[in-house]
Design a protein around this motif. Structure first.
Motif, short mmCIF file in Angstrom:
data_model
loop_
_atom_site.label_atom_id
_atom_site.label_comp_id
_atom_site.label_asym_id
_atom_site.label_seq_id
_atom_site.Cartn_x
_atom_site.Cartn_y
_atom_site.Cartn_z
N SER A 177 4.43 28.63 31.78
CA SER A 177 4.12 30.05 31.99
C SER A 177 3.14 30.23 33.13
CB SER A 177 3.56 30.66 30.70
OG SER A 177 4.53 30.65 29.67
N ALA A 178 2.15 29.34 33.23
CA ALA A 178 1.17 29.44 34.32
C ALA A 178 1.84 29.25 35.67
CB ALA A 178 0.07 28.39 34.12
N MET A 179 2.83 28.36 35.74
CA MET A 179 3.56 28.16 36.99
C MET A 179 4.33 29.41 37.38
SD MET A 179 6.42 25.25 37.89
CE MET A 179 7.52 25.88 36.60
N LEU A 180 4.97 30.05 36.38
CA LEU A 180 5.69 31.29 36.66
C LEU A 180 4.76 32.41 37.12
CD1 LEU A 180 8.30 31.45 33.74
CD2 LEU A 180 8.77 31.15 36.18
N ILE A 181 3.59 32.51 36.47
CA ILE A 181 2.63 33.54 36.85
C ILE A 181 2.18 33.36 38.29
CG2 ILE A 181 0.27 34.37 36.44
CD1 ILE A 181 0.76 33.81 33.46
N LYS A 236 5.67 40.46 36.06
CA LYS A 236 7.08 40.05 36.06
C LYS A 236 7.34 38.97 35.02
CE LYS A 236 8.22 41.25 40.84
NZ LYS A 236 8.71 40.75 42.15
N THR A 237 6.38 38.08 34.83
CA THR A 237 6.54 37.04 33.82
C THR A 237 6.61 37.64 32.42
OG1 THR A 237 5.33 35.44 35.19
CG2 THR A 237 5.55 34.94 32.85
N LEU A 238 5.74 38.63 32.16
CA LEU A 238 5.75 39.29 30.86
C LEU A 238 7.01 40.12 30.66
CD1 LEU A 238 2.01 40.47 30.65
CD2 LEU A 238 3.06 38.55 29.43
N ASN A 239 7.41 40.86 31.69
CA ASN A 239 8.57 41.73 31.57
C ASN A 239 9.88 40.96 31.42
OD1 ASN A 239 6.98 44.04 31.79
ND2 ASN A 239 7.20 44.15 34.01
N SER A 240 9.91 39.77 31.98
CA SER A 240 11.14 38.95 31.89
C SER A 240 11.23 38.18 30.58
CB SER A 240 11.20 37.98 33.07
OG SER A 240 10.13 37.03 32.99
N GLY A 241 10.16 38.21 29.79
CA GLY A 241 10.16 37.47 28.53
C GLY A 241 10.20 35.97 28.71
N LEU A 292 7.59 33.86 28.91
CA LEU A 292 6.47 33.08 28.38
C LEU A 292 6.98 32.00 27.43
CD1 LEU A 292 3.78 35.83 27.63
CD2 LEU A 292 3.74 34.13 29.46
N THR A 293 6.34 30.86 27.47
CA THR A 293 6.76 29.72 26.66
C THR A 293 6.53 30.00 25.18
OG1 THR A 293 6.13 28.24 28.48
CG2 THR A 293 6.45 27.24 26.31
N ASN A 294 7.50 29.62 24.36
CA ASN A 294 7.33 29.73 22.91
C ASN A 294 6.25 28.75 22.44
OD1 ASN A 294 9.39 31.64 22.64
ND2 ASN A 294 10.95 30.04 22.54
N ILE A 295 5.55 29.14 21.37
CA ILE A 295 4.47 28.29 20.85
C ILE A 295 4.97 26.88 20.54
CG2 ILE A 295 2.89 27.96 18.90
CD1 ILE A 295 2.45 30.93 18.81
N ALA A 318 -4.50 19.41 40.76
CA ALA A 318 -4.70 20.13 39.50
C ALA A 318 -3.69 21.26 39.37
CB ALA A 318 -6.12 20.69 39.41
N ALA A 319 -3.00 21.30 38.23
CA ALA A 319 -2.02 22.35 37.97
C ALA A 319 -2.69 23.53 37.27
CB ALA A 319 -0.89 21.80 37.11
N ASN A 320 -2.23 24.73 37.56
CA ASN A 320 -2.66 25.89 36.79
C ASN A 320 -2.06 25.81 35.39
OD1 ASN A 320 -3.87 26.83 39.14
ND2 ASN A 320 -2.17 28.18 39.65
N THR A 321 -2.80 26.29 34.41
CA THR A 321 -2.28 26.28 33.04
C THR A 321 -2.86 27.43 32.22
OG1 THR A 321 -2.07 24.94 31.02
CG2 THR A 321 -4.10 24.72 32.25
N LEU A 322 -2.10 27.87 31.25
CA LEU A 322 -2.62 28.76 30.21
C LEU A 322 -3.11 27.88 29.07
CD1 LEU A 322 0.02 31.64 30.10
CD2 LEU A 322 -2.34 31.80 30.89
N TYR A 323 -4.29 28.21 28.57
CA TYR A 323 -4.93 27.40 27.53
C TYR A 323 -5.30 28.33 26.38
CZ TYR A 323 -8.52 24.35 25.40
OH TYR A 323 -9.28 23.58 24.54
N TYR A 324 -4.78 28.04 25.20
CA TYR A 324 -5.09 28.82 24.00
C TYR A 324 -5.88 27.94 23.03
CZ TYR A 324 -1.06 31.48 25.77
OH TYR A 324 -0.17 32.18 26.55
N SER A 325 -6.83 28.55 22.32
CA SER A 325 -7.56 27.77 21.33
C SER A 325 -7.99 28.66 20.16
CB SER A 325 -8.79 27.09 21.95
OG SER A 325 -9.81 28.01 22.24
#
Length: 201
Positions: free
Chosen positions: A45-49, A56-61, A63-66, A181-188
């Protein structure tokens, strides 16, 4: 150059907070606490963003599934600088297939070790049960024989349990600073508890 100014700004903020702390008494400053967190890395998802933008990433649905994110565990140390400003030092370990920019990742998973320091700017002090916050910091990682740097930028929610323990929900966009270094989304999602004797608020 922008990244250098950002890192310099974080250091100035920490320095100024330390000076202010020595000059004022904060009634609702957080006590030192140790936390443990369950984390999720989302590189796709971070790569798409970065390629097409957030909207556009949100509107296209897209985002990676959990279930397709890569899990890890983190340990943290938190402490208060002022009533509305905390800092956190965090180590995260996760077995991932790291997507190096402009080069293929490894077929097998290896341990990604990440260490970062950030400040949390809280909307409300620890007098309140719930407080949203913004976070920013600097970090470094190692993966196999590779080392790199990133900037964690995000927002979160803190739930206060009688000033003894805290539930922390956090989402970050970790911006790659070094070339590898790659961009990433990080959830915690984690819990932190006070260490030592607690002050009465």
């Amino acid at each position: 150059m922008l990244r250098v100014f950002f890192i310099g700004g974080i250091m100035c903020l920490l320095t100024q907070a330390g000076i202010s702390q020595s000059q004022h008494v904060y009634r609702y400053k957080k006590d030192p606490a140790i936390g443990i967190h369950f984390s999720l890395y989302d590189f796709n998802s971070a790569m798409l963003i970065s390629q097409i933008g957030l909207s556009k990433t949100l509107n296209s649905g897209s985002l990676t599934n959990i279930g397709n994110m890569q899990p890890g565990l983190a340990l943290s140390f938190l402490d208060g600088l002022t009533d509305h400003l905390d800092y956190m030092i965090r180590y995260t370990g996760s077995f991932v297939d790291y997507p190096f920019p402009n080069s293929p990742g490894y077929e097998d998973e290896y341990l990604l070790s990440a260490l970062d320091a950030s400040v949390h700017l809280k909307l409300f002090s620890d007098k309140h049960w719930v407080s949203p916050f913004l976070s920013a910091g600097v970090g470094t990682f190692s993966y196999k024989s590779n080392y790199g740097a990133y900037m964690p930028l995000g927002l979160g929610l803190q739930v206060n349990f009688f000033n003894e323990a805290f539930l922390l929900i956090h989402i970050q966009y970790q911006v790659g600073v070094s070339e590898n270094a790659a961009n990433t989304l990080y959830y915690s999602l984690g819990v932190a508890g006070n260490i030592g004797s607690s002050k009465k608020k």
